[in-house]
Design an enzyme around this catalytic site. Structure first.
Site, mmCIF file in Angstrom:
data_model
loop_
_atom_site.group_PDB
_atom_site.id
_atom_site.type_symbol
_atom_site.label_atom_id
_atom_site.label_comp_id
_atom_site.label_asym_id
_atom_site.label_seq_id
_atom_site.Cartn_x
_atom_site.Cartn_y
_atom_site.Cartn_z
ATOM 1 N N ASP A 148 0.921 -1.299 0.020
ATOM 2 C CA ASP A 148 0.033 -0.060 0.129
ATOM 3 C C ASP A 148 0.749 1.230 0.021
ATOM 4 O O ASP A 148 1.621 1.526 1.017
ATOM 5 C CB ASP A 148 -0.753 -0.206 1.322
ATOM 6 C CG ASP A 148 -1.879 1.221 1.257
ATOM 7 O OD1 ASP A 148 -2.934 0.965 0.775
ATOM 8 O OD2 ASP A 148 -1.583 2.463 1.750
ATOM 9 N N TYR A 152 3.225 9.971 -0.661
ATOM 10 C CA TYR A 152 4.533 9.387 0.159
ATOM 11 C C TYR A 152 5.611 9.615 -0.448
ATOM 12 O O TYR A 152 6.765 9.190 0.301
ATOM 13 C CB TYR A 152 4.099 7.838 0.323
ATOM 14 C CG TYR A 152 2.806 7.175 1.154
ATOM 15 C CD1 TYR A 152 2.249 8.192 1.801
ATOM 16 C CD2 TYR A 152 2.510 5.947 1.239
ATOM 17 C CE1 TYR A 152 0.795 7.877 2.603
ATOM 18 C CE2 TYR A 152 1.349 5.629 1.747
ATOM 19 C CZ TYR A 152 0.509 6.757 2.376
ATOM 20 O OH TYR A 152 -0.822 6.104 2.842
ATOM 21 N N LYS A 174 -2.579 5.709 -4.436
ATOM 22 C CA LYS A 174 -3.583 6.769 -4.137
ATOM 23 C C LYS A 174 -3.414 8.318 -4.877
ATOM 24 O O LYS A 174 -2.352 8.547 -4.979
ATOM 25 C CB LYS A 174 -3.662 7.046 -2.567
ATOM 26 C CG LYS A 174 -3.776 6.036 -1.921
ATOM 27 C CD LYS A 174 -3.913 5.919 -0.433
ATOM 28 C CE LYS A 174 -3.673 4.728 0.439
ATOM 29 N NZ LYS A 174 -2.172 4.719 0.828
ATOM 30 N N HIS A 234 -7.605 9.881 -2.339
ATOM 31 C CA HIS A 234 -7.077 9.631 -0.992
ATOM 32 C C HIS A 234 -7.764 10.335 0.351
ATOM 33 O O HIS A 234 -8.008 9.594 1.385
ATOM 34 C CB HIS A 234 -5.640 10.397 -0.605
ATOM 35 C CG HIS A 234 -4.505 9.815 0.129
ATOM 36 N ND1 HIS A 234 -3.116 9.462 -0.384
ATOM 37 C CD2 HIS A 234 -4.757 9.429 1.471
ATOM 38 C CE1 HIS A 234 -2.499 9.274 0.871
ATOM 39 N NE2 HIS A 234 -3.372 9.035 1.679
#
Ligand SMILES: NC(=O)C1=CN([C@@H]2O[C@H](COP(=O)(O)OP(=O)(O)OC[C@H]3O[C@@H](n4cnc5c(N)ncnc54)[C@H](OP(=O)(O)O)[C@@H]3O)[C@@H](O)[C@H]2O)C=CC1
Ligand SMILES: O=C(O)C(=O)[C@@H](O)[C@H](O)C(=O)CO
Length: 279
Positions: A49, A54, A79, A110
């Site tokens: 994930d 990120y 996402k 998200h």
């Protein structure tokens, strides 16, 4: 290469399936994520994930490529970040490029960001992406009941999953019930309360853990999976990756589940989805 761990798949409402346990990579340091994902794949994880925000999609992609594992044995989620909701098609193509993949298994919006009113348009783009075959399933994250209802009313397409903060201190019962009624699978983020609470020191949890010869973290993760939730605890440590996967050889009884249910305190460690407006 080691074989995959004995992790069950759960069916999603669009006919695909998802490994119930994966590895999350939020807050894995840049430069560290490739090694962390490589280790997770080596010990047997097949579900990763990540998210564009990120900043580690490229590292995830490199670890996947290096692993030599067949693409159809892997489940990769990413996402759509908040500031990209009005350019979802382009943002998705950029994510695929960074991941060096031609398809993801799950693509999520998200955050709902109801104050901007852009999520419905983004959802329509995700529907087109799914129709193109480049996302095997589509869903959302951090959506409240009203946010979900809007997408379903306006498009008739039900998100396959809702990825929400959920752990013993924050159980989101009304939202979970709504999702269950509509066939929306629950992905629990922060399944270990992000390691920010006293959960692992609570006497009831320690007693249950001792009885089963498991750690408090394993008991909390088992509490999730026994309720058909999908989890992807984050850890950078190989031994914890193994520990967090040893969930499918024991079961909590009704009293043990109830003792953990009783920890509900409405305590969230992440942002409130109704007001989170970060772009
Ligand atoms: N959609 C969203 O808005 C969000 C999604 N997520 C997703 O969910 C994933 C998991 O959630 P996350 O926020 O990371 O929080 P988690 O609940 O997974 O907690 C992670 C923390 O717990 C520690 N930990 C992991 N395993 C153990 C163990 N067995 N015993 C003790 N401590 C342990 C980790 O430390 P260490 O690494 O040192 O082992 C880390 O500090 C994320 O990585 C991300 O993929 C997360 C936040 C928001
Ligand atoms: O980790 C995620 O997926 C998140 O969306 C959040 O943690 C968020 O981006 C954040 O950093 C809140 O402070």
């Amino acid at each position: 290469m080691m074989s995959a761990l004995p992790i069950p798949n759960l069916p999603l409402s669009n006919g695909t399936a998802i490994p119930q346990l994966g590895a999350g990579v939020f807050l894995v340091e840049p430069g560290e994520a490739e090694g962390v994902v490589a280790t997770a794949l080596e010990v047997g994880y097949r579900h990763i994930d990540t998210a564009s925000v990120y900043g580690n999609e490229a590292e995830v992609g490199r670890a996947v490529a290096r692993s030599g594992i067949a693409r159809d044995e892997l489940f990769i989620t990413t996402k759509l970040w908040n500031s990209d909701q009005t350019r979802a098609a382009d943002a998705f193509a950029e994510s695929l490029d960074r991941l060096a993949l031609d398809r993801v298994d799950l693509y999520l919006i998200h955050w709902p960001q109801p104050m901007f009113g852009e999520a419905l348009g983004a959802w329509k783009s995700l529907i087109e992406i799914a129709e193109s075959g480049r996302a095997s399933a589509i869903g959302v994250s951090n959506f409240e009941i009203a946010d979900l209802q809007q997408l379903m009313d306006e498009t008739g397409v039900v998100p396959a999953v809702n990825q929400i903060e959920l752990h013993p201190l924050h159980q989101r019962r009304e939202l979970v019930e709504f999702c269950t009624q509509h066939g929306i699978a629950i992905e629990a983020w922060g399944p270990l309360a992000q390691g920010k609470s006293d959960l692992f020191e609570r006497p009831e949890l320690l007693e249950i853990a001792q009885k089963h010869g498991k750690s408090p973290a394993q008991v909390v993760l088992r509490w999730h999976v026994q309720q058909d939730r999908i989890v992807f605890p984050k850890t950078v440590r190989r031994e914890r990756m193994i520990e967090n996967a040893e969930l499918f050889d024991f079961a909590l009884d009704a009293d043990e589940l109830a003792a953990i249910d009783a920890y509900e305190a409405g305590t969230n460690f992440g942002p409130d989805p109704r007001t989170f407006d970060a772009r």
